[in-house]
Structures are given as C-alpha cells and as structure tokens.
Design a protein around this motif. Structure first.
Motif, PDB file in Angstrom:
ATOM      1  N   LYS A  79       0.831  -1.194   0.000  1.00 41.26           N
ATOM      2  CA  LYS A  79       0.000   0.000   0.000  1.00 41.26           C
ATOM      3  C   LYS A  79       0.866   1.246   0.000  1.00 41.26           C
ATOM      4  O   LYS A  79       0.676   2.173  -0.766  1.00 41.26           O
ATOM      5  CB  LYS A  79      -0.880   0.023   1.250  1.00 41.26           C
ATOM      6  CG  LYS A  79      -2.175  -0.752   1.130  1.00 41.26           C
ATOM      7  CD  LYS A  79      -3.004  -0.453   2.355  1.00 41.26           C
ATOM      8  CE  LYS A  79      -4.369  -1.076   2.249  1.00 41.26           C
ATOM      9  NZ  LYS A  79      -5.190  -0.791   3.418  1.00 41.26           N
ATOM     10  N   ALA A 123      -1.520   4.519  -3.483  1.00 42.77           N
ATOM     11  CA  ALA A 123      -2.853   4.933  -3.902  1.00 42.77           C
ATOM     12  C   ALA A 123      -3.335   6.031  -2.981  1.00 42.77           C
ATOM     13  O   ALA A 123      -2.760   6.292  -1.940  1.00 42.77           O
ATOM     14  CB  ALA A 123      -3.812   3.743  -3.855  1.00 42.77           C
ATOM     15  N   THR A 124      -4.426   6.697  -3.369  1.00 46.48           N
ATOM     16  CA  THR A 124      -4.905   7.811  -2.577  1.00 46.48           C
ATOM     17  C   THR A 124      -5.291   7.362  -1.187  1.00 46.48           C
ATOM     18  O   THR A 124      -5.747   6.265  -0.965  1.00 46.48           O
ATOM     19  CB  THR A 124      -6.131   8.448  -3.242  1.00 46.48           C
ATOM     20  OG1 THR A 124      -7.137   7.448  -3.386  1.00 46.48           O
ATOM     21  CG2 THR A 124      -5.782   9.027  -4.589  1.00 46.48           C
ATOM     22  N   GLY A 125      -5.138   8.231  -0.231  1.00 47.64           N
ATOM     23  CA  GLY A 125      -5.484   7.906   1.145  1.00 47.64           C
ATOM     24  C   GLY A 125      -4.515   8.571   2.086  1.00 47.64           C
ATOM     25  O   GLY A 125      -3.459   9.027   1.691  1.00 47.64           O
ATOM     26  N   SER A 126      -4.894   8.659   3.353  1.00 49.81           N
ATOM     27  CA  SER A 126      -4.021   9.283   4.326  1.00 49.81           C
ATOM     28  C   SER A 126      -3.201   8.217   5.016  1.00 49.81           C
ATOM     29  O   SER A 126      -2.740   7.278   4.405  1.00 49.81           O
ATOM     30  CB  SER A 126      -4.873  10.071   5.317  1.00 49.81           C
ATOM     31  OG  SER A 126      -5.831   9.232   5.899  1.00 49.81           O
ATOM     32  N   ILE A 174      -2.136   4.948   7.015  1.00 48.14           N
ATOM     33  CA  ILE A 174      -2.695   3.616   7.116  1.00 48.14           C
ATOM     34  C   ILE A 174      -3.337   3.465   8.484  1.00 48.14           C
ATOM     35  O   ILE A 174      -2.734   3.779   9.497  1.00 48.14           O
ATOM     36  CB  ILE A 174      -1.599   2.537   6.968  1.00 48.14           C
ATOM     37  CG1 ILE A 174      -0.851   2.743   5.647  1.00 48.14           C
ATOM     38  CG2 ILE A 174      -2.187   1.142   7.020  1.00 48.14           C
ATOM     39  CD1 ILE A 174      -1.699   2.646   4.428  1.00 48.14           C
ATOM     40  N   GLY A 196      -8.064   3.148   5.345  1.00 49.75           N
ATOM     41  CA  GLY A 196      -7.123   2.799   4.287  1.00 49.75           C
ATOM     42  C   GLY A 196      -7.367   3.592   3.018  1.00 49.75           C
ATOM     43  O   GLY A 196      -7.523   4.809   3.053  1.00 49.75           O
ATOM     44  N   PHE A 197      -7.454   2.893   1.869  1.00 48.66           N
ATOM     45  CA  PHE A 197      -7.570   3.568   0.586  1.00 48.66           C
ATOM     46  C   PHE A 197      -8.968   3.462  -0.002  1.00 48.66           C
ATOM     47  O   PHE A 197      -9.140   3.486  -1.219  1.00 48.66           O
ATOM     48  CB  PHE A 197      -6.544   2.993  -0.388  1.00 48.66           C
ATOM     49  CG  PHE A 197      -5.134   3.274   0.017  1.00 48.66           C
ATOM     50  CD1 PHE A 197      -4.656   4.569   0.037  1.00 48.66           C
ATOM     51  CD2 PHE A 197      -4.285   2.251   0.406  1.00 48.66           C
ATOM     52  CE1 PHE A 197      -3.347   4.850   0.418  1.00 48.66           C
ATOM     53  CE2 PHE A 197      -2.982   2.517   0.791  1.00 48.66           C
ATOM     54  CZ  PHE A 197      -2.513   3.822   0.796  1.00 48.66           C
ATOM     55  N   SER A 198      -9.987   3.326   0.831  1.00 50.69           N
ATOM     56  CA  SER A 198     -11.347   3.319   0.313  1.00 50.69           C
ATOM     57  C   SER A 198     -11.609   4.643  -0.386  1.00 50.69           C
ATOM     58  O   SER A 198     -11.157   5.702   0.047  1.00 50.69           O
ATOM     59  CB  SER A 198     -12.355   3.104   1.445  1.00 50.69           C
ATOM     60  OG  SER A 198     -12.235   4.112   2.430  1.00 50.69           O
ATOM     61  N   ASN A 245     -10.741   4.828  -3.622  1.00 49.79           N
ATOM     62  CA  ASN A 245     -10.053   4.459  -4.856  1.00 49.79           C
ATOM     63  C   ASN A 245     -10.736   3.189  -5.360  1.00 49.79           C
ATOM     64  O   ASN A 245     -10.801   2.186  -4.659  1.00 49.79           O
ATOM     65  CB  ASN A 245      -8.572   4.207  -4.575  1.00 49.79           C
ATOM     66  CG  ASN A 245      -7.828   3.692  -5.789  1.00 49.79           C
ATOM     67  OD1 ASN A 245      -7.995   2.545  -6.191  1.00 49.79           O
ATOM     68  ND2 ASN A 245      -6.993   4.534  -6.370  1.00 49.79           N
ATOM     69  N   HIS A 275      -8.980  -0.178  -5.015  1.00 49.22           N
ATOM     70  CA  HIS A 275      -8.851  -0.630  -3.628  1.00 49.22           C
ATOM     71  C   HIS A 275     -10.207  -0.932  -3.001  1.00 49.22           C
ATOM     72  O   HIS A 275     -10.306  -1.804  -2.126  1.00 49.22           O
ATOM     73  CB  HIS A 275      -8.086   0.401  -2.814  1.00 49.22           C
ATOM     74  CG  HIS A 275      -6.633   0.459  -3.158  1.00 49.22           C
ATOM     75  ND1 HIS A 275      -5.736  -0.502  -2.762  1.00 49.22           N
ATOM     76  CD2 HIS A 275      -5.916   1.352  -3.898  1.00 49.22           C
ATOM     77  CE1 HIS A 275      -4.530  -0.208  -3.226  1.00 49.22           C
ATOM     78  NE2 HIS A 275      -4.615   0.908  -3.921  1.00 49.22           N
ATOM     79  N   ASP A 307      -9.445  -4.456  -1.807  1.00 48.08           N
ATOM     80  CA  ASP A 307      -9.192  -4.462  -0.366  1.00 48.08           C
ATOM     81  C   ASP A 307     -10.441  -4.694   0.469  1.00 48.08           C
ATOM     82  O   ASP A 307     -10.338  -5.123   1.617  1.00 48.08           O
ATOM     83  CB  ASP A 307      -8.587  -3.128   0.076  1.00 48.08           C
ATOM     84  CG  ASP A 307      -7.269  -2.814  -0.600  1.00 48.08           C
ATOM     85  OD1 ASP A 307      -6.808  -3.644  -1.390  1.00 48.08           O
ATOM     86  OD2 ASP A 307      -6.727  -1.730  -0.346  1.00 48.08           O
TER      87      ASP A 307
END
Length: 446
Positions: A30, A35-38, A40, A155-157, A159, A162, A166
């Motif tokens: 990850k 990928a986009t997201g702040s 983990i 996480g990367f929800s 995207n 993902h 994910d």
C-alpha cells in the motif's frame, strides 16, 4: 509486562501483543504503490487474560498510523486456547487468529463476545465475570442472534481499485458462508461508501450495517470475525475460501446483485457483417488521460467496433456503470483504478491495459493481468513509447526519466508516483496501437 505464549495450563496472567491490519492488505505494498489515502489505519489487538480480574479477556481495537520504515511486530496465534479456571471448572474461549498470510490478518472468536464501540474494545466474558457483575461498561445491552464481522472502511477506500481489491472481494470471501445471516460492524464508517456499495452489502447481509464507532451500547454476539480475509490482488484463491468459492462465483454474485444481462461476450463469425463488438474506452481527467480519445475512437470504429467512451469516478452510479461495462465486449484504458470495472465484463471479454512509461509493468500485471485469468477475461497489454507520453513536452528525449526510469524508482515510490502516474498523460499513436485493437477483434472470433 513480558510477552508470553498462552497455553491450556493454569495461568495467573498472560499477555500477548498482536499487530493486525484493519483489512487484509500488505501494508508495504500500500505504502509503496501509493494509492490515494491518508495514514494507514490499523487495529492493534490485545488479548489480556487476568485470572484475578474476573477472567475477562479484552481485545482493544485502537487505530494507529503506520510508518513505512517500521517493521511489523507480528505475533502468530494459530488456534490458540484460553482456559479459565473457575473453582475447579474450565471454561474455554478459542480465538483463531491467522497472521501467517502475507496480506491478510484476521481473528475468529467464539464465546460470549461483547463489542463496545465507544471504547473501541471487544471483550470475551467468562462465566465468573457474568455472575460477579464485573465492569458494567461491558454488560450486554443489545444481544444479536447472528455472527458479526468487524472491519474498517479506512485505508484507501474511495479508490475504485482498492474498494474492490481491499474491501468488496475480501468482504465477500469472509461473509458469503453465512448466506446473509451475519451482522456487519464498521469502524471508520463512510456514508458515501456504504451508499455506493449498498446493493452488494445488502446481498451479503440481511441486517442494517452498524457504525460501531458511534455505539454507546454494548453489542453481544456468540461469534465475531475481526478483519477481512484477503487472498490476492483483486481475486480469490478457491483453496483458501469457504466452500471453495472462486472469482467466477464472485462475478456471478455481481451479475445477480446488479441484474446484469450478459454472461458471455460476443462471438464473431466470418459471416457476421452487421454485428459489431462493443468497445468501452475508460477515460480519466487528472492524470493518465487520453489526450486524443477522438482519434482512438475513430480508428476503432474503422476496424468495426461500436465505441463507447465513459469515465468512472466517485460520483458515478455504480449500478448504471456496471450495466454499461457488462454491455461491452472489450474494455480499454490507461493503468488505473477504472480498469477494476472489468469485474462487470461478461466472460470471454477482453481487457486492454495501456501501460504508461516508468517501468511499472510489474505493477500493471499484478493489478490487472493476473486477476483477469481468474475472471475468465482475456488480457492484452500495450506499452506506450516515449513519443506517446506527455512527458516528452517537458523533458528532452535523452533525459534520465526516459533513458533509465530505475533512477527515479531508487528515489522511492513518491517520486515514481509523482513523475509517472500523476504528471503523465497519453497520446496514443493510433497506427502503432491498431494491431492491438485488431488482435482483440480476432480474439472475439474464437
């Protein structure tokens, strides 16, 4: 307190510290793929057994940021038994925690399970604690007759890739065995995400989703799964799934969920003069966009395709987009989240992935080429040349970013993402690309 392994021997106190991810993914991947997201978000799970504190085992779920430079402090607990000795009688709680998989951590616990969202805890209550009235904050207020699955929407929800790889696929793997008789408990709840995937969620559970973070009351269950079971990128390993379900089963589930009509792509014959296979071109706006989509469409039409151009974004109605994808025989687009919509293609359809510059072929194949095999989708790949990249307008052709992309890779994923994914658009050479479209057309004859 020193970490020790639990056994069935009489113990006064034992403490196990376990680090577990919130939903099955390889965190390094990850962080590496960016990928986009702040930050983990992860679960830190403590199983605490204290004989003198009324025999209560508490699993405290705390969300903490993970730094890419830190190693994962993972303890393996596989089929562990926690024995409680109450006046000579033994009461067993048997948590099965699987931390052996490279990308999936989860625990399955059976017993008197109490979930308190306000304090982010899951407790396993013993007979003695129930009789003694220990810790009123963990007294049952809402009793459930079905098992629960506790998972995160962090996480990367958001995207699209993902979301499926994910969350949706792992949730299907974890929950399908219950035939809808399961309660979803969600932490890091996102109303827009639940709304987007509501039809899938409602077909996996007959019960309203509970935003567990907002719950003042204690919810009680006889069985809880913490975390989701993840097998591999956008796919399912039948040997690891309950009842041997596969990605083909998941795609049948999607067709049923969204009432998709087509199960197989068109099969062309030499005598078919009027039948035109349908080609969907996935476009993007911010990066990795086709800058000559009009010319690409014209070239495809000249070859005999019916062409549809569409963009998949957060505001897209998933039900309508699923129907659009299912109506097509070929899907093409530059490497990116939109290609995850291939899950809605009919069997024997074709995915064409356009791979931008930057030595990301391995990533491109892991994300889409390999999963396509399990979906009964045929795969074609087109690697663009230097002159097809918008970067040629910014740098001379002898620049290191063209000559040796690994120099950029050595600077870390952030540099790779910035240079090759966020700043690069694609101007396809329609003459060079024509053989790929022609090959897809021919594959539809077989």
């Amino acid at each position: 307190m020193k970490n020790v392994a639990l056994s069935s021997e009489k113990i006064k106190m034992a403490y196990i510290s376990i680090f577990a991810r919130s939903f099955g993914k390889n965190e390094k991947k990850k962080l590496g793929y960016g990928a986009t997201g702040s930050l983990i978000m992860a679960f830190s799970i403590w199983i605490v057994f204290k004989h003198y504190l009324c025999q209560v085992s508490v699993l405290s779920l705390q969300k903490i940021p993970i730094d890419a430079s830190l190693e994962m402090p993972v303890k393996v607990i596989n089929d562990t038994k926690i024995s409680r000795y109450l006046e000579g009688q033994t009461e067993e709680v048997k948590p099965t925690c699987n931390f052996l998989e490279p990308r999936s951590d989860y625990c399955e616990i059976t017993g008197d399970i109490r979930v308190h969202g306000k304090s982010s805890t899951v407790s396993i209550a013993s007979l003695q604690s129930r009789l003694s009235g220990y810790n009123k904050t963990h007294h049952c207020k809402l009793n459930h007759s079905v098992p629960a699955i506790l998972f995160s929407l962090g996480g990367f929800s958001g995207n699209h890739f993902h979301d499926f790889s994910d969350l949706v696929v792992p949730l299907y793997i974890t929950s399908q065995q219950f035939n809808g008789e399961v309660q979803f408990l969600v932490t890091d709840y996102k109303p827009w995400w639940v709304s987007k995937f509501r039809r899938i969620l409602e077909n996996l559970s007959r019960y309203e989703i509970i935003d567990i973070d907002k719950q003042e009351n204690v919810h009680c269950f006889s069985s809880v799964i913490i975390g989701l079971k993840y097998h591999k990128e956008l796919s399912i390993d039948p040997s690891k799934s309950p009842a041997g379900v596969s990605m083909k089963d998941f795609r049948r589930f999607l067709r049923s969920t969204y009432s998709l009509q087509r199960t197989k792509a068109i099969k062309l014959r030499e005598s078919d003069q009027d039948r035109r296979p349908r080609l969907l071109i996935i476009t993007r706006r911010k990066s990795r966009a086709f800058v000559n989509v009009g010319r690409i469409s014209k070239s495809a039409r000249n070859l005999g395709y019916e062409v549809v151009v569409a963009e998949a974004n957060l505001s897209t109605d998933l039900s309508k987009f699923a129907a659009l994808v299912n109506s097509c025989d070929v899907l093409m687009g530059v490497h990116g989240a939109g290609l995850a919509n291939m899950v809605f293609l009919p069997d024997n359809a074709i995915l064409i992935q356009i791979v931008p510059l930057g030595k990301i072929e391995r990533l491109a194949r892991a994300d889409f080429a390999e999963p396509s095999k399990d979906m009964n989708i045929r795969y074609l790949e087109y690697n663009i040349g230097v002159k097809e990249s918008s970067l040629i307008k910014e740098y001379p052709i002898e620049h290191v970013i063209f000559r040796d992309p690994m120099v950029v890779h050595k600077q870390g994923w952030g540099a790779v993402k910035s240079m090759y994914l966020e700043r690069q658009n694609v101007k396809l050479d329609v003459h060079r690309f024509k053989p790929t479209l022609s090959k897809a057309f021919e594959l539809l004859r077989h």
